[in-house]
Design an enzyme around this catalytic site. Structure first.
Site, PDB file in Angstrom:
ATOM      1  N   HIS A  96       0.853  -1.193   0.000  1.00 62.62           N
ATOM      2  CA  HIS A  96       0.000   0.000   0.000  1.00 62.62           C
ATOM      3  C   HIS A  96       0.890   1.244   0.000  1.00 62.62           C
ATOM      4  O   HIS A  96       1.958   1.258   0.625  1.00 62.62           O
ATOM      5  CB  HIS A  96      -0.913  -0.007   1.235  1.00 62.62           C
ATOM      6  CG  HIS A  96      -1.972   1.041   1.159  1.00 62.62           C
ATOM      7  ND1 HIS A  96      -1.712   2.353   1.467  1.00 62.62           N
ATOM      8  CD2 HIS A  96      -3.263   0.985   0.770  1.00 62.62           C
ATOM      9  CE1 HIS A  96      -2.831   3.061   1.279  1.00 62.62           C
ATOM     10  NE2 HIS A  96      -3.788   2.248   0.865  1.00 62.62           N
ATOM     11  N   GLU A 166      -4.115   1.819  -7.291  1.00 65.33           N
ATOM     12  CA  GLU A 166      -4.463   2.932  -6.404  1.00 65.33           C
ATOM     13  C   GLU A 166      -3.574   4.133  -6.702  1.00 65.33           C
ATOM     14  O   GLU A 166      -2.495   4.265  -6.101  1.00 65.33           O
ATOM     15  CB  GLU A 166      -4.243   2.523  -4.945  1.00 65.33           C
ATOM     16  CG  GLU A 166      -5.111   1.404  -4.463  1.00 65.33           C
ATOM     17  CD  GLU A 166      -5.397   1.547  -2.984  1.00 65.33           C
ATOM     18  OE1 GLU A 166      -6.557   1.703  -2.623  1.00 65.33           O
ATOM     19  OE2 GLU A 166      -4.443   1.546  -2.197  1.00 65.33           O
TER      20      GLU A 166
HETATM   21  P1  PGA Z   1      -9.628   6.085   0.485  1.00 68.07           P
HETATM   22  O1  PGA Z   1      -8.426   5.072   0.723  1.00 68.07           O
HETATM   23  O2  PGA Z   1     -10.788   5.241  -0.027  1.00 68.07           O
HETATM   24  O3  PGA Z   1      -9.887   6.672   1.829  1.00 68.07           O
HETATM   25  O4  PGA Z   1      -9.169   7.074  -0.520  1.00 68.07           O
HETATM   26  C1  PGA Z   1      -8.122   4.074  -0.199  1.00 68.07           C
HETATM   27  C2  PGA Z   1      -6.860   3.376   0.206  1.00 68.07           C
HETATM   28  O5  PGA Z   1      -5.904   4.036   0.651  1.00 68.07           O
HETATM   29  O6  PGA Z   1      -6.766   2.147   0.126  1.00 68.07           O
END
Ligand code: PGA
Length: 256
Positions: A96, A166
């Site tokens: 992440h 992401e």
């Molecule tokens: P968010 O986070 O939905 O709060 O933008 C997503 C993530 O960091 O996995």
């Protein structure tokens, strides 16, 4: 392919009671025959307690937010994949951006992915560019992240891998600042192309590619249907029961 929605609770909530309360609310969604697989990733300390609350089918699944790359030894503070497997976990988020920002490199991410697969934990491998530049350098950045994360992952193991795209610039923002479904579609095709070049198109067709970054009920349907992703990784909205259950309903009813 079943849709997958991952709840990433990050450093929340503050008590086990709150964690159980949320989990039980999400459990109400779990029914045999659902087209959506839900994976709740709480902080480690709540994981077993929540897994004990799962319905007979083991739903919603409980996963973790990181997996260490060794199973035993002198590693103060770490939690390895075989321990996680032994308490019934089958999923772990790896790489992440919030961990990468603490210094986790592509090489470390790769070691974690390989160790997880070896212990029967399916890695949810996060990739994503920090910024978008007009020259398209972010495309090669993303490719490098993906290729390095999956270094030495075999075709056989690939079927246990989940990719989460992401873009860092879209995390923790307003939903209006999330990626557009149209741009997401381009990225999802691009990611599949990189994977296909390594593993072959047929093998890659069963690998889920999820999107994460400021997902809300409002944008979930377009993100999934037009963005051509097989699910979502949800941060803040997964801590709000009404919002998250709404996202699950939308995913379950999505036409793609
Ligand atoms: P968010 O986070 O939905 O709060 O933008 C997503 C993530 O960091 O996995």
């Amino acid at each position: 392919m079943k849709k997958i929605v991952v709840a990433n609770w990050k450093l929340n909530p503050q008590t086990l009671e709150e964690a159980k309360d949320l989990y039980v609310k999400y459990r109400a969604f779990s029914r045999e025959g659902n087209k959506t697989k839900v994976i709740v990733c709480p902080p480690y300390i709540y994981a077993s307690s929540l897994a004990n609350l799962a319905v007979k089918t083991g739903d919603p699944k409980v996963g973790v937010q990181d997996v260490f790359f060794e199973n035993s030894g002198s590693w103060t503070g770490e939690i390895g994949p075989s321990m996680l497997k032994n308490i019934g976990m089958s999923y772990g988020i790896i790489g992440h951006s919030e961990r990468r920002s603490l210094g986790e490199t592509d090489e470390v991410v790769n070691k974690k992915v390989l160790a997880s697969l070896a212990s029967g934990i399916s890695p949810i491998v996060c990739i994503g560019e920090n910024i978008r530049d007009s020259h398209g350098d972010y495309l090669s950045f993303l490719k490098e992240q993906l290729v390095k994360a999956l270094n030495k992952v075999t075709v056989k193991d690939l079927k246990n891998v989940i990719i989460a795209y992401e873009p860092v610039w879209a995390i923790g923002k307003k939903d209006s600042e999330a990626i557009t479904p149209r741009d997401l579609r381009v990225m999802s095709i691009y990611i599949r192309k990189i994977l296909s070049d390594i593993y072959g198109q047929k093998e890659v067709s069963s690998v889920p590619v999820l999107y994460g970054g400021s997902v809300s009920q409002k944008i979930a349907q377009n993100i999934i249907e037009e963005g051509k992703v097989q699910g979502l990784l949800v941060g803040r909205s997964s801590l709000d029961a009404e919002e998250f259950l709404g996202i699950l309903k939308i995913t379950e009813n999505s036409k793609s």
